[in-house]
Scaffold this active site. Structure first.
Site, PDB file in Angstrom:
ATOM      1  CG  LEU A  33      63.512 -48.926  34.799  1.00 50.45           C
ATOM      2  CD1 LEU A  33      63.325 -49.016  33.290  1.00 50.45           C
ATOM      3  CD2 LEU A  33      64.291 -50.140  35.297  1.00 50.45           C
ATOM      4  CD  GLU A  60      67.012 -44.959  37.398  1.00 51.91           C
ATOM      5  OE1 GLU A  60      66.219 -45.806  37.834  1.00 51.91           O
ATOM      6  OE2 GLU A  60      67.104 -44.678  36.178  1.00 51.91           O
ATOM      7  CE  LYS A  98      65.059 -54.176  33.816  1.00 46.31           C
ATOM      8  NZ  LYS A  98      66.087 -53.456  34.572  1.00 46.31           N
ATOM      9  CE1 TYR A 136      68.366 -53.967  31.105  1.00 50.60           C
ATOM     10  CE2 TYR A 136      68.205 -55.618  32.833  1.00 50.60           C
ATOM     11  CZ  TYR A 136      68.519 -54.342  32.433  1.00 50.60           C
ATOM     12  OH  TYR A 136      68.953 -53.427  33.357  1.00 50.60           O
TER      13      TYR A 136
END
Ligand code: PMP
Length: 286
Positions: free
Chosen positions: A207, A182, A149, A33
């Site tokens: 990411l 993250e 992702k 996505y």
């Protein structure tokens, strides 16, 4: 106003927007996505989001279902039909519907493509940025390919829920060496005492955020140095500033990590500057 969701070629009423139970996105989280910010009816950083989408599809060997131009048209039309001035557009592509089997279906099996758009309040986001946010820290329990992702977001959802329960906005995840990877849906940064921004290299377990990459360009333009290296929780607690980035929150200053106040407990000057200047650097679609 009733919402409209794009599902495999049709713009459906919200209550009629379905995918099949044997969609591989549903059964295996076998899909990817992207989320783009929408600002003043325009898509922000579409080119980079689409480049990352192609990379995610390639890494999972999912055939790109249509051209990037066509995907861009779907996103624009979804934004238009939902009359989103400011908000986000979400595009999801899965390996499609097939009899449940771990083995991939034939490469010709059509992908599922869905797109939705919704408004969000910039006033609320600005208020949050002026106040600064709290983050908690948790072990990073995700798979080893967070660079893709994918819609496999259960660890992220569990982390965000724990943050919410603790009264925090975000959870920063930590690797086995005690370094921050993250956030559950954002990239993490600190500012050292000499004014350099420190953030984990995108090659190692995070990411590669699009907002992050624009922040790199903006920092270069503004003469702010960014150092890509892992940082520990201990270092973050001692930092002058901390902040996070994502397409939907842009830049948000962090003023508390767990029970520790960061800097003077107010949003940092550098983070606030990057937030204020972000859209002077971002790509704003026609
Ligand atoms: N890390 C994770 C795990 C995310 O889910 C997101 C948001 N998609 C980000 C970082 C930030 O990426 P971007 O700036 O592209 O929104």
């Amino acid at each position: 106003m009733s919402r409209v969701i794009y599902v495999n070629g049709s713009y459906c009423a919200y209550d009629e927007a379905y995918v099949h139970v044997e969609d591989r996105g549903f059964q295996f989280a076998d899909g990817v996505y992207e989320v783009c910010e929408v600002r003043n009816h325009r898509l922000i950083d579409e080119t980079r989001h689409m480049q990352r989408l192609v990379r995610s599809l390639n890494e999972l060997e999912i055939k790109q279902p249509m051209s990037l131009k066509a995907l861009g048209m779907v996103m624009r039309e979804t934004v238009r039909r939902n009359r989103v001035r400011d908000g986000l557009v979400y595009l999801q592509i899965t390996r499609g519907v097939a009899r449940r089997d771990f083995i991939f279906p034939h490469a010709d099996n059509p992908c599922s493509v869905i797109c939705l758009a919704r408004i969000s309040s910039f006033a609320k986001a600005d208020a949050l940025a002026e106040q600064g946010i709290t983050v908690i820290t948790l072990p990073d329990i995700r798979w080893k390919r967070p660079d893709i992702k994918s819609v496999s977001l259960l660890p992220n959802a569990l982390a965000k829920q724990q943050a919410k329960r603790a009264g925090a906005y975000e959870a920063w995840m930590m690797d086995e060496d005690g370094n921050v990877t993250e956030g559950s849906s954002s990239n993490a940064y600190i500012v050292s005492s000499d004014g350099n921004v420190i953030t984990r290299p995108a090659e190692t377990g995070i990411l590669r955020g699009i907002t992050r990459s624009v922040i790199f360009d903006l920092a270069e333009r503004e003469g702010i140095q960014i150092i890509e290296r892992p940082f520990s929780l201990n270092e973050a607690e001692q930092a002058r500033e901390a902040f996070l980035t994502s397409a939907t929150s842009v830049v948000l200053p962090v003023v508390r990590i767990n029970d520790r106040t960061i800097g003077d407990g107010k949003p940092g000057a550098l983070a606030s500057k990057l937030r204020a200047l972000f859209h002077t650097q971002a790509e704003i679609a026609e």
